[in-house]
Write an enzyme that holds these catalytic residues in place. Structure first.
Site, PDB file in Angstrom:
ATOM      1  N   HIS A 153      13.754  81.901  39.096  1.00 50.22           N
ATOM      2  CA  HIS A 153      14.785  82.223  38.194  1.00 50.22           C
ATOM      3  C   HIS A 153      14.069  82.176  36.712  1.00 50.22           C
ATOM      4  CE1 HIS A 153      16.581  80.276  41.856  1.00 50.22           C
ATOM      5  NE2 HIS A 153      17.463  81.294  41.614  1.00 50.22           N
ATOM      6  N   LYS A 205      17.561  78.168  50.760  1.00 48.68           N
ATOM      7  CA  LYS A 205      16.549  77.917  49.660  1.00 48.68           C
ATOM      8  C   LYS A 205      16.964  76.426  48.959  1.00 48.68           C
ATOM      9  CE  LYS A 205      16.471  81.882  47.365  1.00 48.68           C
ATOM     10  NZ  LYS A 205      17.814  82.306  47.702  1.00 48.68           N
ATOM     11  N   GLY A 209      21.714  83.065  45.151  1.00 47.56           N
ATOM     12  CA  GLY A 209      22.072  83.894  43.969  1.00 47.56           C
ATOM     13  C   GLY A 209      21.613  85.525  43.953  1.00 47.56           C
ATOM     14  N   SER A 210      22.374  86.348  43.366  1.00 51.56           N
ATOM     15  CA  SER A 210      21.768  87.644  43.439  1.00 51.56           C
ATOM     16  C   SER A 210      20.611  87.821  42.372  1.00 51.56           C
ATOM     17  CB  SER A 210      23.054  88.818  42.955  1.00 51.56           C
ATOM     18  OG  SER A 210      23.917  88.669  44.187  1.00 51.56           O
ATOM     19  N   GLY A 211      20.030  88.998  42.324  1.00 53.25           N
ATOM     20  CA  GLY A 211      18.890  89.040  41.355  1.00 53.25           C
ATOM     21  C   GLY A 211      17.595  88.778  41.905  1.00 53.25           C
ATOM     22  N   HIS A 212      17.419  88.604  43.329  1.00 51.99           N
ATOM     23  CA  HIS A 212      16.222  88.571  44.111  1.00 51.99           C
ATOM     24  C   HIS A 212      15.831  89.520  45.024  1.00 51.99           C
ATOM     25  CE1 HIS A 212      15.972  84.530  42.163  1.00 51.99           C
ATOM     26  NE2 HIS A 212      16.963  84.183  42.740  1.00 51.99           N
ATOM     27  N   ASP A 235      22.912  75.960  46.369  1.00 54.03           N
ATOM     28  CA  ASP A 235      22.933  76.317  47.445  1.00 54.03           C
ATOM     29  C   ASP A 235      23.019  75.302  48.671  1.00 54.03           C
ATOM     30  OD1 ASP A 235      21.175  77.944  45.568  1.00 54.03           O
ATOM     31  OD2 ASP A 235      21.558  79.349  47.242  1.00 54.03           O
TER      32      ASP A 235
END
Lengths: 330, 330
Positions: free
Chosen positions: A218, A104, A53-56, A109
């Site tokens: 998250h 991960k 996921g994006s945001g990391h 995922d």
């Protein structure tokens, strides 16, 4: 919303366009959401593909380049990328020497990379996988069966990436990646919640004056809430949680990681406390990295990841790397 | 307070201890608050010394190393360092070729560096100074007579640092530094206020849903407040403010800088909009740097700095640099 965005729907595409403009050394396919090192495929070299996921950020696209990832597949914010991205990335970077997927441990995922591995295999790409599950805070979590994958991802991608750059074969690169994951443990702490663009309000409620010990990247719940602690107390708690599970019998590499909104001045101060605890516990620190590497959007907080290393792992850690977020050596 | 600290009084010292542990390639004098590249003084090389209030990390100590600063002097948070630090730094790094002080235009910094220059001169160190004053938002401000010094500091330190590394003499290094400052302009935007450890509450009041256009890196007021704008609108406003003052007649280097608490994903998205405006205005971008480099503790927001460059400035920008926060080349 105090966000520097246009609309939530375009956050990932906008970020990729901005990354393309800043990094001509990468090939950024904005439409298909794949970021590839420009010289891929590199003849005879095993390729490393990761994503999530994006945001990391900078994880994962910021780790694409010589000495680390061959390609990254960013999903929507806090959402797994889809198999099509991974298959496309694998096809773009495979030289015939095979591809290692670095995954991960989150349910989405894992499923998507598994499907991508099958599809890539059908297309004649040899694929191995490594599952990163270093977070000792909880077993099972909101999006996870088993331990969550967090900071160790950086260690796996750097060290296995260095071996691949030296033309190690796929089974060796995959074995090293698994060794690094098994030798690594993390623990994270939130001082604030996190706000995703789509939701526009904090994903969990953390009253001022409290912190979440063992938070996920998250915003998943951790072990417990406590009234605000000092940097010293947080370091004691986090490092002891890691050491209790890892029980290192040799030196470690330490990642003192910011969640995104904690000032670098505070992170360095926290590192001083992390080093103090490790010294008190008799743990020798071979290398230390301090900064915002595995983040959670606008969350304030930090995490500690330790990886027990031998001389070979330190040598691979020190090997040259040229990515947007991590670069050293020639 | 949602801070990762022990007590406000030790924030700077704690940060320096943590920096020392993470960066053995630097000599960190925690007691006297001077950070020096380990191989200083370098024979025949002009030395660059900078400094300023803490809270803007990685500025300045994160820019110490080959190809950039020889030493940095961190003051208390948002407070000028004292002349004794600068004199000590100058003595530590001077090879006999002289020292350039890089000074951001804030009243305290200007006075203290001026005094330090006199004291160093008495000790036989040849000192030149460059004043950085690139922020077009306001003339005169809370702590400033004239324009504030912000993002251009990075350009001055990188480009003059590269020239010094190539053994350019002091007058040439100082002239280049002034040229870079005069060719650079910045504009910053705050999406939230900033909280210093000593105060423990926001230094200014910015209601949710409003932003401060033209904010300073200590939270000084800017030009105006507006209801929340999109990334596209903010880029239009900030870039046009810079271009109106700079009126570049050639290519530029762009710094798209985060104030500290804005996610990297958003910064990259903002960069896409900055590049769009520049393209629409017919400005050619030679190089782009995106990240948190000149920060304001936990402030959310961003700034844009443009530096008009010629081939020689681009060459010096591209020259190798090896510091904690900026590294490329061999």
């Amino acid at each position: 919303m105090r966000m520097l965005i246009n609309v939530p729907e375009t956050v990932v595409a906008d970020g990729l366009r901005g990354m393309a403009a800043a990094h001509p050394e990468l090939t950024v396919d904005v439409e298909n959401r794949v970021v590839v090192r420009r010289d891929a495929p590199v003849a005879g070299k095993v390729a490393l593909v990761s994503g999530g996921g994006s945001g990391h950020e900078p994880l994962h696209a910021g780790f694409v380049g010589p000495g680390m990832l061959s390609a990254a597949c960013p999903g929507e914010v806090f959402t797994s990328p889809v198999p099509d991205q991974m298959v496309r990335a694998a096809a773009a970077v495979d030289s015939g020497a095979g591809v290692l997927f670095v995954v991960k441990n989150y349910t989405g995922d894992v499923l998507n990379f598994e499907m991508a591995a099958e599809l890539a295999d059908e297309e004649g790409v040899q694929v191995a996988q490594v599952l990163v599950n270093d977070d000792v805070a909880v077993t099972d979590s909101l999006f996870t069966a088993g331990r969550r994958g967090t900071g160790a991802t950086l260690f796996v991608e750097k060290i296995a990436g260095a071996a691949a750059e030296e033309s190690a074969p796929l089974d060796r690169v995959a074995a090293l990646a698994r060794q690094v994951n098994e030798a690594s443990r993390s623990f994270g702490v939130a001082l604030t919640s996190v706000t995703t663009p789509a939701k526009g309000s904090p994903t969990f409620d953390l009253p001022p004056g409290e912190l979440e010990l063992g938070v996920g990247i998250h915003g998943e719940p951790g072990r417990e809430r406590r009234p605000m602690m000092t940097s010293r107390e947080i370091a004691d708690f986090a490092v002891d949680a890691v050491l209790e599970d890892l029980r290192p019998r040799g030196p470690v590499i330490a990642l003192v990681n910011g969640m995104g909104a904690t000032p670098l001045l505070e992170l360095y101060g926290f590192n001083a406390e992390v080093q103090r605890v490790l010294s008190e516990r008799g743990v020798v620190v071979a290398r230390t990295l301090v900064g915002n590497y595995v983040t959670s959007l606008d969350m304030a907080g930090c995490s500690v990841t330790l990886c027990q290393v031998d001389e070979e792992l330190v040598r691979l850690w020190d090997a040259p790397v040229q990515t947007p977020a991590l670069r050293w050596g020639r």
